[in-house]
Design an enzyme around this catalytic site. Structure first.
Site, short mmCIF file in Angstrom:
data_model
loop_
_atom_site.label_atom_id
_atom_site.label_comp_id
_atom_site.label_asym_id
_atom_site.label_seq_id
_atom_site.Cartn_x
_atom_site.Cartn_y
_atom_site.Cartn_z
N GLY A 158 0.85 -1.19 0.00
CA GLY A 158 0.00 0.00 0.00
C GLY A 158 0.88 1.24 0.00
O GLY A 158 2.03 1.21 -0.44
N ARG A 159 0.33 2.33 0.54
CA ARG A 159 1.06 3.60 0.52
C ARG A 159 2.39 3.50 1.26
O ARG A 159 3.43 3.96 0.77
CB ARG A 159 0.21 4.70 1.15
CG ARG A 159 -0.94 5.13 0.28
CD ARG A 159 -1.89 6.01 1.06
NE ARG A 159 -2.71 5.17 1.93
CZ ARG A 159 -4.03 5.21 2.01
NH1 ARG A 159 -4.69 6.09 1.33
NH2 ARG A 159 -4.69 4.40 2.81
N ILE A 160 2.37 2.90 2.45
CA ILE A 160 3.60 2.84 3.25
C ILE A 160 4.59 1.86 2.61
O ILE A 160 5.79 2.13 2.53
CB ILE A 160 3.30 2.47 4.72
CG1 ILE A 160 2.39 3.55 5.34
CG2 ILE A 160 4.58 2.34 5.53
CD1 ILE A 160 1.81 3.19 6.71
N ARG A 181 -2.34 -8.15 -2.01
CA ARG A 181 -3.61 -8.71 -2.49
C ARG A 181 -3.79 -8.43 -3.98
O ARG A 181 -4.21 -9.28 -4.74
CB ARG A 181 -4.79 -8.08 -1.72
CG ARG A 181 -5.21 -8.86 -0.51
CD ARG A 181 -6.25 -8.11 0.25
NE ARG A 181 -5.84 -6.71 0.45
CZ ARG A 181 -6.50 -5.84 1.18
NH1 ARG A 181 -7.60 -6.17 1.77
NH2 ARG A 181 -6.06 -4.60 1.33
N SER A 182 -3.45 -7.19 -4.38
CA SER A 182 -3.57 -6.89 -5.81
C SER A 182 -2.24 -6.31 -6.30
O SER A 182 -1.52 -5.65 -5.55
CB SER A 182 -4.70 -5.91 -6.05
OG SER A 182 -4.59 -4.84 -5.15
N ALA A 241 3.65 -3.08 10.88
CA ALA A 241 2.22 -3.09 10.53
C ALA A 241 1.38 -3.27 11.80
O ALA A 241 0.94 -2.28 12.40
CB ALA A 241 1.95 -4.18 9.51
N ARG A 242 1.15 -4.49 12.20
CA ARG A 242 0.36 -4.76 13.39
C ARG A 242 0.85 -6.06 14.03
O ARG A 242 1.27 -6.99 13.33
CB ARG A 242 -1.12 -4.96 13.04
CG ARG A 242 -1.91 -3.67 12.87
CD ARG A 242 -2.13 -2.96 14.21
NE ARG A 242 -2.90 -1.74 14.07
CZ ARG A 242 -2.40 -0.52 13.81
NH1 ARG A 242 -1.11 -0.36 13.65
NH2 ARG A 242 -3.18 0.53 13.73
N GLU A 271 0.26 -6.43 22.50
CA GLU A 271 1.01 -5.30 23.05
C GLU A 271 0.11 -4.47 23.99
O GLU A 271 -1.11 -4.46 23.80
CB GLU A 271 1.56 -4.43 21.90
CG GLU A 271 0.48 -3.77 21.05
CD GLU A 271 1.08 -3.00 19.86
OE1 GLU A 271 1.91 -3.55 19.12
OE2 GLU A 271 0.70 -1.83 19.69
N HIS A 289 5.79 0.58 19.34
CA HIS A 289 4.75 1.07 18.42
C HIS A 289 4.87 2.59 18.21
O HIS A 289 3.95 3.36 18.52
CB HIS A 289 3.36 0.70 18.96
CG HIS A 289 2.29 0.70 17.90
ND1 HIS A 289 1.22 -0.16 17.90
CD2 HIS A 289 2.13 1.47 16.79
CE1 HIS A 289 0.44 0.07 16.86
NE2 HIS A 289 0.98 1.06 16.16
N ILE A 290 6.03 2.98 17.66
CA ILE A 290 6.30 4.42 17.50
C ILE A 290 6.62 4.80 16.06
O ILE A 290 7.17 5.88 15.80
CB ILE A 290 7.47 4.89 18.41
CG1 ILE A 290 8.73 4.04 18.17
CG2 ILE A 290 7.06 4.87 19.88
CD1 ILE A 290 9.98 4.63 18.81
C1 DGY Z 1 -1.46 3.68 12.82
O1 DGY Z 1 -1.68 4.82 12.43
O2 DGY Z 1 -2.15 2.71 12.47
C2 DGY Z 1 -0.31 3.49 13.75
O3 DGY Z 1 -0.01 2.16 13.95
C3 DGY Z 1 -0.59 4.19 15.06
O4 DGY Z 1 -1.54 3.44 15.77
#
Ligand code: DGY
Length: 329
Positions: A158-160, A181-182, A241-242, A271, A289-290
């Site tokens: 994606g964008r990031i 995915r695409s 990401a997550r 987390e 998560h920064i």
């Molecule tokens: C987001 O913008 O999704 C970052 O992970 C901050 O939560």
């Protein structure tokens, strides 16, 4: 109290200027002490509120929405919105908004920095120095792997993901491969020299694999023991990401057994708890998560979340809705 003005909850501490801006439009209940509400407390605090300003830490699901049928919008100060049950929002006609774009470059900077830190063993060697263990130069001390000219793999383009690919391709002469995915359009791939590959090829060929995909039921444990086994023993894995996309137990084990060289993680399953298996191994860089945390970007995120909340409750057009279909109803 002005009975005419909508009431909103600002669920977490945020810039005082943002709260003041919201007060110009709404009756605001804020949370300057940054208390982490339980689900029951959040449900209770939302009583009578037409809108909520949340961060990625507040989970708003069907139960919370059903207890608050007056709630019309939740403005999430994050690009990710896996804390919001969007299906439940859709069926109840509640708007969700997020903060895309404003954090893309900042998050890409951090993802790239983490990847470099893992490849060049920066955290590990710094800890060694701080422990007072540095007594001499050695030819093989903390030798890592090159970033320039290496193969950068991106899962989630994606964008990031594209912003990280741009840094790798244009700044560091990296070969970029990705899985998504695409597939990107040819005119998006061309400036990055990016090649679309299947997931197994991505895992096998990446020297440095960066995860930038959204967290969904489908991406849960997208990287587990089987995927880690496909990676090169010299490879690094970076996750901005997550948590939950990586099986942290399997990763801890792979790092301990040096089945991959190193990892860099900004996000974790469950987390702020971090799995002990990750805390025990030296070859992982851990940050809380920064990735989007620069002053300017956090201000832009807060402002965009406020823009969304104000527009949604004052008859405007929210700039970044997640489920714009509810606006059309
Ligand atoms: C987001 O913008 O999704 C970052 O992970 C901050 O939560």
């Amino acid at each position: 109290m002005d009975a005419e003005r909508p009431r909103v909850l600002v669920a977490r501490a945020v810039f005082p200027e943002t709260v003041e801006r919201l007060r110009a439009h709404f009756e605001v209940e804020d949370n300057p002490g940054d208390v982490l509400f339980t689900k029951a407390q959040l449900t209770e605090r939302l009583r009578g509120k037409a809108g909520a300003f949340t961060t990625g830490s507040e989970r708003v699901d069907a139960q919370v929405l059903d207890a608050n049928p007056q709630l019309r919008v939740v403005a999430n100060m994050a690009v990710g919105y896996n804390n919001l049950d969007i299906d439940a929002f859709n069926t109840r006609g509640v708007l969700a908004t997020n903060t895309p774009d404003v954090l893309t470059e900042t998050t890409a900077d951090f993802g790239f920095a983490l990847m470099m830190a893992a490849a060049r063993r920066m955290a590990e060697s710094e800890h060694f120095l701080r422990r007072g263990e540095w007594t001499r130069w050695r030819y093989d001390m903390f030798t890592g792997s090159d970033v320039h000219g290496a193969t950068l793999g991106i899962l989630g383009m994606g964008r990031i993901g594209q912003a990280i690919a741009r840094r790798g391709a244009l700044g560091f002469g990296m070969r970029v491969i990705y899985h998504n995915r695409s597939r990107l359009a040819p005119e998006q791939e061309a400036p990055l020299g990016a090649h679309y590959v299947d997931k197994a090829t991505l895992l096998r060929e990446s020297d440095h694999l960066v995860l930038v995909l959204p967290y969904t039921a489908q991406s849960h444990h997208a990287i587990g023991a089987a995927e880690l086994a496909l990676m090169k023993s010299t490879a690094t894995l970076t996750n901005v990401a997550r948590g939950g996309i990586v099986d942290d137990v399997a990763l801890g084990q792979a790092l301990r057994e040096r089945r991959i060289a190193a990892a860099a993680l900004d996000v974790f399953e469950g987390e702020p708890a971090v799995h002990p298996g990750l805390l025990e191994v030296p070859n992982v860089v851990l940050t809380p998560h920064i990735a989007s945390a620069t002053v300017a970007t956090r201000r832009r995120m807060a402002e965009l979340a406020a823009d969304n909340l104000i527009a949604a409750l004052t008859g405007g057009v929210p700039p970044t809705p997640v489920n714009p279909q509810v606006l059309r109803r």
